[in-house]
Design an enzyme around this catalytic site. Structure first.
Site, short mmCIF file in Angstrom:
data_model
loop_
_atom_site.label_atom_id
_atom_site.label_comp_id
_atom_site.label_asym_id
_atom_site.label_seq_id
_atom_site.Cartn_x
_atom_site.Cartn_y
_atom_site.Cartn_z
N GLU A 55 0.88 -1.17 0.00
CA GLU A 55 0.00 0.00 0.00
C GLU A 55 0.91 1.22 0.00
O GLU A 55 1.71 1.39 0.91
CB GLU A 55 -0.90 -0.02 1.23
N CYS A 92 -2.71 7.86 5.26
CA CYS A 92 -2.61 7.45 3.85
C CYS A 92 -3.84 7.87 3.05
O CYS A 92 -3.81 7.85 1.82
CB CYS A 92 -2.40 5.94 3.75
#
Length: 321
Positions: A55, A92
């Site tokens: 990720e 994020c």
């Protein structure tokens, strides 16, 4: 023993050695695009490559439609500012790019957002390297012709790990022709791209790379006009949000925390939620096996009492002879 181990190091060589190790069968990673790509490339060099579920970077675009800005522009500005600066912008899912059709309501929204960024306090980032990377990227954005920069008046001390929020503003043509403006700034910053029409909003959605999230703020009338926007964003993001903000990830069965590259290296998977475990499960089919050679989870009597899919039906019942 050995089920869980912690190996702590700041040296990239340690991470690469773990990827190369023959007993490593899969890799999970959260971090920068540069580091995630290095792990993925290292896996591909192995004699037997393994999956790398990384990720990585994400700009998490937000699209503000005219009706929503007219109805609640100030509230959206306040919530956007809080989302972009939460955790010193180190989530994020931080909203890093905002698109809005230029009109009087958009100008009022921009003024509200500008005031919030100008008076925002500085915050402490994870470490000095992260802080340096943030300021280097912000400086790069500020130097692009056609980009206006608003910097918080709460300047951090030189050489520290602090970061002050930045708001950048530009037009669609400047944004679309400068690929550097499409990249993530990891920190409390966002760029407002003012477009001239609904058509440029659609073009912006087409020009974006993969993201963890994409957000739309709009009324029911807005969505009738921008009917294809949600569909377009679903093709570039793992989670599409209506009239909310992306920061905050609930660990639940419906959560999808992933997306097309560069948000992740495998857009079919999630790193948060109950489905995340499937990244580390490998399917095996046992055909025509006698019961005494089957794994205990596959025995007709179901001694563990687990949920199983039997002939297409989910059940915990034993299989009747």
């Amino acid at each position: 023993p050995g089920t869980f181990s912690l190996l702590q190091s700041s040296r990239p060589e340690v991470s690469l050695a773990l990827v190369r190790h023959p007993q490593t069968r899969a890799v999970g990673f959260t971090g920068s695009l540069r580091a995630g790509r290095a792990l993925l490339d290292e896996s591909a060099k192995r004699p037997s490559p393994i999956p790398v579920y990384a990720e990585m970077g994400s700009v998490n675009p937000v699209f503000l439609l005219p009706g929503a800005l007219k109805a609640k522009g100030e509230a959206i500005a306040e919530a956007l500012f809080k989302s972009a600066t939460a955790g010193v912008g180190q989530f994020c899912t931080c909203p890093g790019i905002v698109f809005a059709v230029e009109n009087e309501n958009t100008r009022q929204f921009r003024n509200k957002l500008t005031a919030a960024f100008q008076t925002a306090p500085s915050g402490t980032m994870l470490n000095a390297n992260v802080s340096k990377g943030y300021h280097d990227k912000a400086e790069q954005f500020a130097k692009v012709p056609g980009v206006e920069t608003v910097r918080s008046q709460a300047n951090g001390s030189p050489g520290s790990v602090s970061a002050e929020p930045f708001l950048f503003t530009t037009d669609f043509q400047t944004w679309v022709s400068n690929k550097s403006l499409h990249e993530e700034i990891f920190g409390p910053a966002t760029i407002l791209v003012q477009v001239k029409s609904e058509g440029e909003l659609s073009a912006a959605a087409q020009a974006l790379g993969g993201s963890l999230t994409a957000t739309i703020h709009g009324t029911s009338e807005d969505m009738k006009i921008s009917r294809g926007l949600a569909d377009a964003l679903s093709r570039i993001a793992g989670r599409v949000i209506m009239n909310g903000f992306p920061t905050g990830v609930e660990v639940g069965t419906a959560m999808n925390h992933g997306g097309p590259y560069p948000a992740s290296t495998d857009e079919r998977t999630t790193s948060v939620g109950t489905a995340a475990i499937l990244r580390f499960a490998r399917p095996v089919c046992y055909q025509n096996f006698p019961p005494d050679l089957l794994p205990v989870e596959l025995l007709d009597t179901n001694p563990r009492g687990i949920w199983r899919l039997i002939n297409g039906t989910l059940t915990r019942d034993p299989i009747q002879a």
